[in-house]
Every structure is written in structure tokens, then in C-alpha cells.
Design a protein around this motif. Structure first.
Motif, PDB file in Angstrom:
ATOM      1  N   ILE A 128       0.815  -1.219   0.000  1.00  0.00           N
ATOM      2  CA  ILE A 128       0.000   0.000   0.000  1.00  0.00           C
ATOM      3  C   ILE A 128       0.849   1.270   0.000  1.00  0.00           C
ATOM      4  O   ILE A 128       0.316   2.361   0.076  1.00  0.00           O
ATOM      5  N   SER A 129       2.147   1.120  -0.107  1.00  0.00           N
ATOM      6  CA  SER A 129       3.085   2.217  -0.330  1.00  0.00           C
ATOM      7  C   SER A 129       3.105   3.270   0.776  1.00  0.00           C
ATOM      8  O   SER A 129       3.062   4.466   0.508  1.00  0.00           O
TER       9      SER A 129
ATOM     10  N   THR B 104       7.912 -11.586  -2.288  1.00  0.00           N
ATOM     11  CA  THR B 104       8.627 -10.809  -1.275  1.00  0.00           C
ATOM     12  C   THR B 104       7.978  -9.422  -1.199  1.00  0.00           C
ATOM     13  O   THR B 104       7.169  -9.058  -2.068  1.00  0.00           O
ATOM     14  N   PRO B 105       8.347  -8.620  -0.208  1.00  0.00           N
ATOM     15  CA  PRO B 105       7.851  -7.238  -0.185  1.00  0.00           C
ATOM     16  C   PRO B 105       8.205  -6.475  -1.464  1.00  0.00           C
ATOM     17  O   PRO B 105       7.411  -5.647  -1.927  1.00  0.00           O
TER      18      PRO B 105
ATOM     19  N   ARG C  36       4.619  -4.699  -8.129  1.00  0.00           N
ATOM     20  CA  ARG C  36       3.284  -4.985  -8.672  1.00  0.00           C
ATOM     21  C   ARG C  36       2.343  -3.797  -8.492  1.00  0.00           C
ATOM     22  O   ARG C  36       1.509  -3.510  -9.345  1.00  0.00           O
ATOM     23  N   GLY C  37       2.498  -3.100  -7.376  1.00  0.00           N
ATOM     24  CA  GLY C  37       1.637  -1.948  -7.109  1.00  0.00           C
ATOM     25  C   GLY C  37       2.089  -0.664  -7.789  1.00  0.00           C
ATOM     26  O   GLY C  37       1.411   0.356  -7.709  1.00  0.00           O
ATOM     27  N   GLY C  38       3.262  -0.707  -8.445  1.00  0.00           N
ATOM     28  CA  GLY C  38       3.772   0.491  -9.100  1.00  0.00           C
ATOM     29  C   GLY C  38       4.249   1.550  -8.130  1.00  0.00           C
ATOM     30  O   GLY C  38       4.235   2.738  -8.437  1.00  0.00           O
TER      31      GLY C  38
ATOM     32  N   VAL D 288       8.976   2.976  -2.809  1.00  0.00           N
ATOM     33  CA  VAL D 288       9.158   1.765  -2.000  1.00  0.00           C
ATOM     34  C   VAL D 288      10.026   0.764  -2.753  1.00  0.00           C
ATOM     35  O   VAL D 288      10.928   0.155  -2.178  1.00  0.00           O
ATOM     36  N   THR D 289       9.790   0.619  -4.047  1.00  0.00           N
ATOM     37  CA  THR D 289      10.603  -0.283  -4.865  1.00  0.00           C
ATOM     38  C   THR D 289      12.066   0.129  -4.797  1.00  0.00           C
ATOM     39  O   THR D 289      12.946  -0.717  -4.583  1.00  0.00           O
TER      40      THR D 289
END
Length: 100
Positions: free
Chosen positions: A35-36, A71-72, A78-80, A84-85
Motif C-alpha cells: 500500500i506504499s 517478497t515485499p 506490482r503496485g507500481g 518503496v521499490t
């Protein structure tokens, strides 16, 4: 829910919550990456870095997989969620583990 102060209070009481999984195998880092909530992700990583290196430390936390084998980092990608990435990729590189 992104409440960093609540997360901080819980982890100060029990650091092992960092590696606890829910019924779907998700850790707190999985959920916040999905959920970033960048500030909470940063906080969880900070706490993970303080874990005992012999027990895996930050690498253990960022490499934990849920029941879908994600993984996280998978959740963030996946959430774009680019911030966080980037944070998680940086920690993977620092940990020198390319298997993630």
C-alpha cells in the motif's frame, strides 16, 4: 494503516513482530510495501537493520515470502510504488543478494 507511531510502539514492545506473518504469509513489510506507506517501510527497514545479523537481519525481513511466494519487493513492484521499490532494491543491493 500507515500509522508510523503505532508501528513504532508495537515494535518497541516486541521486535519479533517484524517477522510475524498473517494467515496469507504476509509480514508487516509485505503489507506496507503493497500500500506504499513509504515512511512506515523506511521505519520497518530501520528496525530490521538492528536485528541480529546471525539471524539474517535486514535480509531476512526483505526476503521473506508469503504464500504466493512473493517478497515485499514483489508487492511494491506490482503496485507500481516506485519509492518503496527503490528503497527495497537499495537494501537488496546492499545485502548483496541477487536472488530476490
Amino acid at each position: 494503516m500507515g500509522d508510523k507511531s503505532a508501528v513504532e510502539e508495537l515494535l518497541n514492545r516486541n521486535t519479533s513482530l517484524l517477522t510475524e506473518k498473517n494467515i496469507k504469509g504476509n509480514t508487516p513489510l509485505h503489507l506496507t510495501a503493497r500500500i506504499s506507506h513509504v515512511d512506515v517501510v523506511e521505519f520497518l527497514i530501520y528496525h530490521a537493520e538492528k536485528l541480529d545479523v546471525e539471524n539474517g537481519g535486514v535480509y531476512e525481513v526483505i526476503s521473506m515470502r508469503n504464500m504466493k511466494d512473493d517478497t515485499p519487493l514483489h508487492e511494491a513492484v506490482r503496485g507500481g510504488h516506485h519509492l518503496v521499490t527503490s528503497l527495497l532494491v537499495k537494501k537488496v543491493v546492499e545485502a548483496n543478494h541477487s536472488d530476490l
